[in-house]
Design a protein around this motif. Sequence first.
Motif, PDB file in Angstrom:
ATOM      1  N   UNK A   1       0.827  -1.204   0.000  1.00  0.00           N
ATOM      2  CA  UNK A   1       0.000   0.000   0.000  1.00  0.00           C
ATOM      3  C   UNK A   1       0.865   1.260   0.000  1.00  0.00           C
ATOM      4  N   UNK A   2       2.069   1.148   0.546  1.00  0.00           N
ATOM      5  CA  UNK A   2       3.010   2.265   0.495  1.00  0.00           C
ATOM      6  C   UNK A   2       3.397   2.621  -0.925  1.00  0.00           C
ATOM      7  N   UNK A   3       3.435   1.627  -1.792  1.00  0.00           N
ATOM      8  CA  UNK A   3       3.728   1.895  -3.206  1.00  0.00           C
ATOM      9  C   UNK A   3       2.685   2.846  -3.789  1.00  0.00           C
ATOM     10  N   UNK A   4       1.438   2.636  -3.415  1.00  0.00           N
ATOM     11  CA  UNK A   4       0.366   3.520  -3.885  1.00  0.00           C
ATOM     12  C   UNK A   4       0.527   4.920  -3.288  1.00  0.00           C
ATOM     13  N   UNK A   5       0.859   4.977  -2.017  1.00  0.00           N
ATOM     14  CA  UNK A   5       1.026   6.270  -1.344  1.00  0.00           C
ATOM     15  C   UNK A   5       2.229   7.035  -1.886  1.00  0.00           C
ATOM     16  N   UNK A   6       3.314   6.320  -2.123  1.00  0.00           N
ATOM     17  CA  UNK A   6       4.515   6.978  -2.649  1.00  0.00           C
ATOM     18  C   UNK A   6       4.241   7.527  -4.048  1.00  0.00           C
ATOM     19  N   UNK A   7       3.495   6.783  -4.844  1.00  0.00           N
ATOM     20  CA  UNK A   7       3.122   7.279  -6.181  1.00  0.00           C
ATOM     21  C   UNK A   7       2.256   8.531  -6.041  1.00  0.00           C
ATOM     22  N   UNK A   8       1.344   8.540  -5.077  1.00  0.00           N
ATOM     23  CA  UNK A   8       0.470   9.694  -4.866  1.00  0.00           C
ATOM     24  C   UNK A   8       1.263  10.930  -4.432  1.00  0.00           C
ATOM     25  N   UNK A   9       2.425  10.733  -3.793  1.00  0.00           N
ATOM     26  CA  UNK A   9       3.256  11.876  -3.392  1.00  0.00           C
ATOM     27  C   UNK A   9       3.702  12.697  -4.599  1.00  0.00           C
ATOM     28  N   UNK A  10       3.705  12.084  -5.763  1.00  0.00           N
ATOM     29  CA  UNK A  10       4.111  12.825  -6.959  1.00  0.00           C
ATOM     30  C   UNK A  10       3.151  13.964  -7.271  1.00  0.00           C
ATOM     31  N   UNK A  11       1.947  13.895  -6.741  1.00  0.00           N
ATOM     32  CA  UNK A  11       0.984  14.981  -6.948  1.00  0.00           C
ATOM     33  C   UNK A  11       1.455  16.279  -6.308  1.00  0.00           C
ATOM     34  N   UNK A  12       2.392  16.182  -5.359  1.00  0.00           N
ATOM     35  CA  UNK A  12       2.918  17.365  -4.681  1.00  0.00           C
ATOM     36  C   UNK A  12       3.995  18.079  -5.487  1.00  0.00           C
ATOM     37  N   UNK A  13       4.511  17.424  -6.510  1.00  0.00           N
ATOM     38  CA  UNK A  13       5.591  17.996  -7.309  1.00  0.00           C
ATOM     39  C   UNK A  13       5.049  18.453  -8.659  1.00  0.00           C
ATOM     40  N   UNK A  14       5.309  19.713  -9.023  1.00  0.00           N
ATOM     41  CA  UNK A  14       4.791  20.207 -10.303  1.00  0.00           C
ATOM     42  C   UNK A  14       5.473  19.567 -11.517  1.00  0.00           C
ATOM     43  N   UNK A  15       6.639  18.953 -11.336  1.00  0.00           N
ATOM     44  CA  UNK A  15       7.344  18.356 -12.480  1.00  0.00           C
ATOM     45  C   UNK A  15       7.080  16.857 -12.601  1.00  0.00           C
ATOM     46  N   UNK A  16       6.283  16.289 -11.709  1.00  0.00           N
ATOM     47  CA  UNK A  16       6.012  14.851 -11.730  1.00  0.00           C
ATOM     48  C   UNK A  16       4.524  14.615 -11.934  1.00  0.00           C
TER      49      UNK A  16
END
Length: 118
Positions: free
Chosen positions: A62-77
């Motif tokens: 489930x951390x894999x899903x959360x870590x992917x969602x962290x990309x929403x915080x970066x404007x270049x990702x």
Amino acid sequence: MKIVAWLSLLAIVFVTVSPIGWRPHDYLPVDLDRALAFALMTLLFVMAYPRHFVLCSVLLIFGALAIEALQLLSPTRHAHMDDAAVKAAGAAFGAVVAWLINQVRPGRPAQVGVKRGA
């Protein structure tokens, strides 16, 4: 092994949320690269914490899903569910491989609820 496991998690989080230009480049296909990174990280955690196989496995899948969602915080990702699925599958594979290794590893700790030598 615990330190290496935690360092691998930090490295994956950093690479996932850092600007795309900071991402290391290799010659593997992107999906294979992602899956192998999460497989190795999960393998390290499950081997470092063998009595907590289920907890480590579930948290890292489930951390894999959360870590992917962290990309929403970066404007270049950009976050994609298919990328998260590849990472989660890699984590699941790493958990199974580590569990198998822990089953044959000498000196492994007793599993909860399992009697030895009976």
